[in-house]
Design a protein around this motif. Sequence first.
Motif, short mmCIF file in Angstrom:
data_model
loop_
_atom_site.label_atom_id
_atom_site.label_comp_id
_atom_site.label_asym_id
_atom_site.label_seq_id
_atom_site.Cartn_x
_atom_site.Cartn_y
_atom_site.Cartn_z
N ALA A 6 -4.82 -8.55 2.74
CA ALA A 6 -5.73 -7.22 2.78
C ALA A 6 -4.52 -6.45 2.03
O ALA A 6 -5.44 -5.65 1.25
CB ALA A 6 -5.72 -7.35 4.22
N HIS A 7 -3.84 -6.24 2.41
CA HIS A 7 -2.54 -4.87 2.02
C HIS A 7 -1.88 -4.59 0.48
O HIS A 7 -2.80 -3.90 -0.37
CB HIS A 7 -1.47 -5.07 2.56
N GLU A 9 -4.10 -6.26 -1.67
CA GLU A 9 -5.62 -6.25 -2.44
C GLU A 9 -5.77 -4.52 -2.52
O GLU A 9 -6.79 -3.56 -2.74
CB GLU A 9 -6.61 -6.11 -1.75
N LYS A 10 -5.51 -3.96 -1.07
CA LYS A 10 -5.99 -2.85 -0.96
C LYS A 10 -4.99 -1.88 -1.71
O LYS A 10 -5.31 -0.81 -2.53
CB LYS A 10 -5.50 -2.07 0.53
N ILE A 11 -3.92 -1.97 -1.35
CA ILE A 11 -2.46 -0.88 -2.71
C ILE A 11 -2.59 -1.72 -3.77
O ILE A 11 -2.35 -0.64 -5.35
CB ILE A 11 -1.15 -1.13 -1.21
N GLY A 12 -2.05 -2.83 -3.42
CA GLY A 12 -1.73 -3.58 -5.26
C GLY A 12 -0.20 -3.62 -5.24
O GLY A 12 1.01 -4.19 -4.26
#
Length: 80
Positions: A6-7, A9-12
């Motif tokens: 998830a991290h 996906e959010k931050i890249g």
Amino acid sequence: MQMLAAHIEKIGVYGPQQWLLNGSDGMPPHRNTVGYWWRKTVKDAGLSGVRLHDLRHFCASGLIAAGCGGVTVQGPPSEP
């Protein structure tokens, strides 16, 4: 592993090598920098005896539990 996914996906990720962490020169942070921030975080959290290397084992165990093979988790063989 879900939190890490998830991290990401959010931050890249960074650069063509898709680094998870980004240092000042576009490469991963120097190991001394990572070590400093790890020790500071452990101290600020009121913990002791937790090594940065322990994260490596934790991550490997999570990958194996998620179905990745041991050889895959080890990564590519080192060059001669």
